[in-house]
Design an enzyme around this catalytic site. Structure first.
Site, PDB file in Angstrom:
ATOM      1  N   GLU A  57      64.756  27.603 -12.425  1.00  0.00           N
ATOM      2  CA  GLU A  57      63.442  28.029 -11.915  1.00  0.00           C
ATOM      3  C   GLU A  57      62.526  28.297 -13.102  1.00  0.00           C
ATOM      4  O   GLU A  57      62.907  28.990 -14.036  1.00  0.00           O
ATOM      5  CB  GLU A  57      63.619  29.299 -11.056  1.00  0.00           C
ATOM      6  N   SER A  71      52.747  33.641   5.276  1.00  0.00           N
ATOM      7  CA  SER A  71      52.391  34.604   6.327  1.00  0.00           C
ATOM      8  C   SER A  71      53.569  35.477   6.749  1.00  0.00           C
ATOM      9  O   SER A  71      53.395  36.414   7.532  1.00  0.00           O
ATOM     10  CB  SER A  71      51.863  33.870   7.568  1.00  0.00           C
ATOM     11  N   HIS A  75      59.010  31.701  12.623  1.00  0.00           N
ATOM     12  CA  HIS A  75      58.504  30.884  13.732  1.00  0.00           C
ATOM     13  C   HIS A  75      59.630  30.566  14.718  1.00  0.00           C
ATOM     14  O   HIS A  75      60.802  30.497  14.336  1.00  0.00           O
ATOM     15  CB  HIS A  75      57.910  29.580  13.185  1.00  0.00           C
ATOM     16  N   VAL A 196      62.048  22.731 -16.011  1.00  0.00           N
ATOM     17  CA  VAL A 196      62.576  21.398 -16.307  1.00  0.00           C
ATOM     18  C   VAL A 196      61.438  20.556 -16.860  1.00  0.00           C
ATOM     19  O   VAL A 196      60.403  20.362 -16.215  1.00  0.00           O
ATOM     20  CB  VAL A 196      63.191  20.755 -15.042  1.00  0.00           C
TER      21      VAL A 196
HETATM   22  C1  LIG Z   1      49.739  30.010   3.042  1.00  0.00           C
HETATM   23  C2  LIG Z   1      51.103  29.685   3.555  1.00  0.00           C
HETATM   24  C3  LIG Z   1      51.590  30.299   4.710  1.00  0.00           C
HETATM   25  C4  LIG Z   1      52.860  29.986   5.190  1.00  0.00           C
HETATM   26  N1  LIG Z   1      53.369  30.685   6.247  1.00  0.00           N
HETATM   27  C5  LIG Z   1      54.663  30.452   6.633  1.00  0.00           C
HETATM   28  C6  LIG Z   1      55.262  31.252   7.635  1.00  0.00           C
HETATM   29  O1  LIG Z   1      54.669  32.200   8.129  1.00  0.00           O
HETATM   30  N2  LIG Z   1      56.524  30.953   8.023  1.00  0.00           N
HETATM   31  C7  LIG Z   1      57.243  29.908   7.479  1.00  0.00           C
HETATM   32  O2  LIG Z   1      58.371  29.668   7.893  1.00  0.00           O
HETATM   33  N3  LIG Z   1      56.707  29.170   6.484  1.00  0.00           N
HETATM   34  C8  LIG Z   1      55.452  29.435   6.044  1.00  0.00           C
HETATM   35  N4  LIG Z   1      54.906  28.721   5.016  1.00  0.00           N
HETATM   36  C9  LIG Z   1      55.693  27.641   4.423  1.00  0.00           C
HETATM   37  C10 LIG Z   1      56.753  28.159   3.451  1.00  0.00           C
HETATM   38  O3  LIG Z   1      56.276  29.215   2.664  1.00  0.00           O
HETATM   39  C11 LIG Z   1      57.202  26.998   2.575  1.00  0.00           C
HETATM   40  O4  LIG Z   1      57.536  25.918   3.410  1.00  0.00           O
HETATM   41  C12 LIG Z   1      58.421  27.339   1.708  1.00  0.00           C
HETATM   42  O5  LIG Z   1      58.172  28.524   0.986  1.00  0.00           O
HETATM   43  C13 LIG Z   1      58.730  26.206   0.774  1.00  0.00           C
HETATM   44  O6  LIG Z   1      59.725  26.651  -0.109  1.00  0.00           O
HETATM   45  P1  LIG Z   1      60.092  25.839  -1.414  1.00  0.00           P
HETATM   46  O7  LIG Z   1      61.282  26.478  -2.001  1.00  0.00           O
HETATM   47  O8  LIG Z   1      60.172  24.388  -1.038  1.00  0.00           O
HETATM   48  O9  LIG Z   1      58.811  25.925  -2.336  1.00  0.00           O
HETATM   49  P2  LIG Z   1      58.381  27.023  -3.415  1.00  0.00           P
HETATM   50  O10 LIG Z   1      58.523  28.387  -2.883  1.00  0.00           O
HETATM   51  O11 LIG Z   1      57.021  26.624  -3.878  1.00  0.00           O
HETATM   52  O12 LIG Z   1      59.448  26.857  -4.556  1.00  0.00           O
HETATM   53  C14 LIG Z   1      59.454  25.776  -5.448  1.00  0.00           C
HETATM   54  C15 LIG Z   1      59.895  26.344  -6.788  1.00  0.00           C
HETATM   55  O13 LIG Z   1      60.058  25.275  -7.718  1.00  0.00           O
HETATM   56  C16 LIG Z   1      59.702  25.782  -8.991  1.00  0.00           C
HETATM   57  N5  LIG Z   1      59.439  24.648  -9.896  1.00  0.00           N
HETATM   58  C17 LIG Z   1      58.428  23.740  -9.802  1.00  0.00           C
HETATM   59  N6  LIG Z   1      58.492  22.886 -10.845  1.00  0.00           N
HETATM   60  C18 LIG Z   1      59.559  23.258 -11.601  1.00  0.00           C
HETATM   61  C19 LIG Z   1      60.140  22.768 -12.809  1.00  0.00           C
HETATM   62  N7  LIG Z   1      59.626  21.720 -13.492  1.00  0.00           N
HETATM   63  N8  LIG Z   1      61.238  23.392 -13.308  1.00  0.00           N
HETATM   64  C20 LIG Z   1      61.782  24.454 -12.664  1.00  0.00           C
HETATM   65  N9  LIG Z   1      61.257  24.987 -11.524  1.00  0.00           N
HETATM   66  C21 LIG Z   1      60.168  24.377 -10.994  1.00  0.00           C
HETATM   67  C22 LIG Z   1      58.462  26.618  -8.703  1.00  0.00           C
HETATM   68  O14 LIG Z   1      58.178  27.542  -9.732  1.00  0.00           O
HETATM   69  C23 LIG Z   1      58.846  27.278  -7.370  1.00  0.00           C
HETATM   70  O15 LIG Z   1      59.414  28.557  -7.533  1.00  0.00           O
HETATM   71  C24 LIG Z   1      53.644  29.018   4.514  1.00  0.00           C
HETATM   72  C25 LIG Z   1      53.161  28.433   3.338  1.00  0.00           C
HETATM   73  C26 LIG Z   1      51.925  28.779   2.847  1.00  0.00           C
HETATM   74  C27 LIG Z   1      51.482  28.196   1.542  1.00  0.00           C
END
Ligand SMILES: Cc1cc2nc3c(=O)[nH]c(=O)nc-3n(C[C@H](O)[C@H](O)[C@H](O)COP(=O)(O)OP(=O)(O)OC[C@H]3O[C@@H](n4cnc5c(N)ncnc54)[C@H](O)[C@@H]3O)c2cc1C
Length: 424
Positions: A57, A71, A75, A196
């Protein structure tokens, strides 16, 4: 496990540790310590405890981007097309999330929500949601008359509403911390401050260059959220989707007026964009927020309206699929832009649901940036998308409800990985 690694694991017994000058080999590396990457990693350690696993990370803590800026809603699964991954994994994931929070002491509440039709022409779409929800196996859905709506939400107004009793709220940043702790307890490593920067795929292993160390691994799972397409290109691949960032801004209801909202009050969405339409959410910590809207962001992790990154902007604006989407959906984009620049428009949207809300009841709140994958052909990728290449699995599209569904996504991705790489 080597003695060297056993010693290091004792040192890294919790997430947040960093390491210097190491050169390590793993069975699997997960890129991205958001809720999805952590859920996948936890599931790998649960099903294959002997696997050597690392989560990389880039930030100093896990869950700092989408997973910590959302939020907080658990859901239920009424919005999604029956049979889609979103429908299946949301329904299964919501139940698993409630159970997880209960078991691990993460704050949560199953408070229910109402989806409110504010005019007769919205009724067919509201009935359609009831049918979808039933088809998806969401329990307890019930149509409410205007009087019944007022019993549930005394300040809401509409011609009818759909009650979704199983909807809940939690704190997904806390869920991330707990996932990371469990991974470390199971012998996995969560390395923060480990961006990365380069990926070299060889015949039998892949080498990941990070800011501090070199990681050799047999398999890679790309869960980099807003950067998942860039990670893929870093590995020399040519994904046919691109992540386009959309910023969502919230307002907070001032504490004296938070009594206007007991639980969650949502509008009837456009089925093509269920994430649009400002709504009210009573958060798990008791405050009420309103929003978010959705605007093209000029920086992938830009949380303020003035944030700008040249590379991110050029990538969005030179991607042919973006212009095809913009051409098709410009009217919706115009409405969202209007709500972003004009508080009066934002408030007007909210007043359709709760007429007593006034502009002075709302103060600027937080914001989040959504990763939305767009296909080269100009289609918004609607469903979750997991793509397999020789040594990597890429999670290109995991927008809402992926936080809710994270445990079920972990299960589905590990099942896929086990099949692809012959685990177990
Ligand atoms: C405004 C908003 C409201 C939402 N509301 C809801 C809700 O109420 N309920 C629900 O279920 N979902 C909700 N969602 C959706 C949900 O938050 C996301 O679908 C989910 O958090 C995605 O998780 P993730 O791990 O894919 O992404 P992220 O949480 O973005 O994690 C990706 C990680 O990868 C890391 N990363 C990126 N590039 C690199 C690299 N080169 N090297 C190492 N690390 C790296 C980043 O730093 C980050 O920590 C919402 C999203 C948003 C933006």
């Amino acid at each position: 496990m080597s003695l060297q690694k056993a010693a290091r694991l004792r040192l890294s017994g919790r997430a947040g540790c960093t390491f210097a000058n190491m050169n390590d080999s793993y069975d699997v590396a997960v890129i991205g310590g958001g809720i999805v990457g952590l859920a996948v990693a936890r599931e790998i350690k649960r099903r294959f405890p002997r696997m050597e696993l690392v989560v990389l990370e880039k930030e100093v803590r896990v869950g700092m981007h989408q997973s910590g800026h959302n939020s907080g809603v658990i859901h239920s699964g009424v919005y999604y097309k029956p049979g889609s991954l979103k429908a299946k994994l949301c329904v299964a994931g919501a139940a698993a999330m409630v159970e997880f929070c209960r078991e691990h002491g993460v704050p949560f509440a199953v408070c229910g929500k109402v989806i409110v039709a504010t005019s007769d022409d919205q009724m067919p779409r509201l009935r359609n949601l009831l049918e979808r929800g039933n088809a998806n196996g969401v329990l307890g859905l019930r149509m409410l008359s205007p009087e019944q709506l007022r019993e549930f939400e005394p300040h809401a107004s509409g011609v009818a509403a759909l009650l979704v009793p199983g909807t809940g709220v939690t704190d997904y940043a806390k869920v991330c911390e707990k996932y990371a702790e469990l991974i470390a307890n199971q012998g996995g490593e969560v390395r923060t401050s480990s961006k990365v920067l380069g990926i070299r795929a060889g015949e039998s292993e892949t080498v990941l260059e990070t800011e501090k160390h070199t990681v050799r691994t047999r398999a890679v799972i790309n869960c980099a959220g807003l950067f998942s397409d860039r990670i893929s290109r870093m590995a020399g691949e040519h994904p046919d989707v691109q992540v386009v960032p959309f910023r969502g801004e919230y307002y907070d209801l001032v504490p004296e007026r938070a009594r206007l909202v007991k639980t969650l009050i949502y509008p009837v969405p456009d089925p093509r964009f269920p994430f649009l339409g400002v709504h009210f959410t009573r958060r798990v910590h008791g405050n009420v927020d309103a929003g978010p809207n959705a605007m093209l962001a000029f920086k992938r992790e830009g949380y303020r309206s003035g944030d700008f990154n040249l590379r991110d902007t050029v990538e969005s604006l030179t991607f042919p699929g973006f212009w095809r989407v913009a051409g098709k959906h410009w009217r919706m984009g115009k409405d969202e832009a209007q709500r972003s620049v004009s508080k009066a428009s934002f408030v007007a949207g909210l007043q359709r649901l709760v007429p007593e809300v006034r502009a002075e009841d709302l103060v600027p709140g937080g914001s989040g940036v959504r990763a939305q994958a767009i296909h080269r052909s100009g289609e918004l990728v609607d469903d979750f998308q997991f793509t397999q290449t020789k040594r990597m699995l890429h999670l290109y599209n995991v927008p809402s409800p992926a936080a809710t569904a994270s445990i079920a996504i972990g299960g589905a991705v590990v099942e896929m990985a086990a099949g692809v790489w012959g685990w177990g």
